[in-house]
Design an enzyme around this catalytic site. Structure first.
Site, PDB file in Angstrom:
ATOM      1  N   HIS A  30       2.273   4.746  -1.808  1.00 36.26           N
ATOM      2  CA  HIS A  30       3.181   5.807  -1.378  1.00 36.26           C
ATOM      3  C   HIS A  30       4.590   5.608  -1.938  1.00 36.26           C
ATOM      4  O   HIS A  30       4.935   4.527  -2.433  1.00 36.26           O
ATOM      5  CB  HIS A  30       3.251   5.842   0.155  1.00 36.26           C
ATOM      6  CG  HIS A  30       3.749   4.548   0.726  1.00 36.26           C
ATOM      7  ND1 HIS A  30       5.094   4.220   0.774  1.00 36.26           N
ATOM      8  CD2 HIS A  30       3.095   3.491   1.254  1.00 36.26           C
ATOM      9  CE1 HIS A  30       5.243   3.016   1.314  1.00 36.26           C
ATOM     10  NE2 HIS A  30       4.044   2.547   1.611  1.00 36.26           N
ATOM     11  N   GLU A 106      -2.438   1.197   6.078  1.00 35.79           N
ATOM     12  CA  GLU A 106      -1.851  -0.099   5.736  1.00 35.79           C
ATOM     13  C   GLU A 106      -2.280  -1.154   6.746  1.00 35.79           C
ATOM     14  O   GLU A 106      -2.756  -0.839   7.853  1.00 35.79           O
ATOM     15  CB  GLU A 106      -0.319   0.027   5.682  1.00 35.79           C
ATOM     16  CG  GLU A 106       0.436  -1.253   5.301  1.00 35.79           C
ATOM     17  CD  GLU A 106       0.085  -1.797   3.916  1.00 35.79           C
ATOM     18  OE1 GLU A 106      -1.083  -2.204   3.743  1.00 35.79           O
ATOM     19  OE2 GLU A 106       0.975  -1.869   3.050  1.00 35.79           O
TER      20      GLU A 106
END
Length: 236
Positions: A30, A106
């Site tokens: 990201h 994550e």
């Protein structure tokens, strides 16, 4: 406990090993957030910061370079806000539907969420260093590297089976990207701590023909962030 399980030792670590030759994973991290600029541990729990203005520009640049490079056939992302925002930019530019995969989130840093590594060392002396050596060890209240590796490998294996020969773009985070690379290399998963991936950096894995002496997957590139060369530096 040793130094962690070697990727490939179990069945899920090499998930997708039988993928059709040419199946390609494009693995993108990201864009930047406020935590990125401050060097804070930002996992899948805690503050869940959005992309910063710098991060949004990085996401736009990522989408443009992906389109110029041939795009993708399938797009999936982590459910975490910063990854979804990055993936939405790619979806709009590539004209692809966006599939959210929970297991691409994550790592969960537990009690370390939102802290800097230096703050972790002050509060838990020696614990961080031990965690970086032991793949099965988790931060207090968090998740181990091995646990993250297993769930991310399951996603890769399933998508490789569902989309043989396709270019599959996965937008996620530093740990899922790096774990995918070390799994392809067949090295212990704790090796990920020796790898770096920039915001919107891209790794590429390509399935090789069955019986290829190099193994089931080829690492074509890692942390390709050429699209950021003249971008503004991260800021708060």
């Amino acid at each position: 406990m040793g130094t962690g399980t070697t990727a490939g030792a179990g069945t899920t670590a090499t998930a997708g090993a039988g993928a059709v030759a040419g199946t390609t994973f494009l693995l993108a991290r990201h864009g930047a957030t406020a935590h990125t600029a401050q060097g804070r541990l930002s996992g899948c729990t805690g503050a869940n910061p959005p992309l910063s203005e710098v991060g949004r520009e990085q996401a736009r640049r990522l989408a443009a370079v992906l389109r110029a490079g041939g795009g993708a056939d399938v797009l999936a992302c982590s459910p975490v806000l910063r990854a979804r925002q990055t993936a939405e930019e790619a979806a709009a530019v590539l004209g692809l539907p966006l599939r959210v995969e929970e297991d691409l989130r994550e790592i969960d840093f537990g009690d370390w969420e939102g802290l800097t590594p230096a703050e972790v060392d002050r509060r838990w002396p020696g614990r961080q260093a031990a965690w970086r050596r032991q793949g099965e060890q988790a931060p207090p209240g968090g998740e181990s590297v091995e646990a993250v590796g297993e769930r991310v490998a399951r996603v890769r294996g399933r998508l490789a089976a569902e989309h043989p020969g396709a270019r599959v773009l996965l937008v996620s985070h530093a740990y899922p990207v790096k774990l995918s690379v070390v799994d392809a290399l067949g090295v212990p998963r704790v090796v990920l701590h020796r790898l770096h991936v920039d915001p919107t950096g891209v790794a590429e894995l390509r399935a090789l023909p069955a019986g290829d002496p190099r193994g089931p997957w080829l690492v074509v590139r890692h942390n390709d962030a050429a699209h950021l060369r003249d971008a503004p530096p991260p800021g708060p």
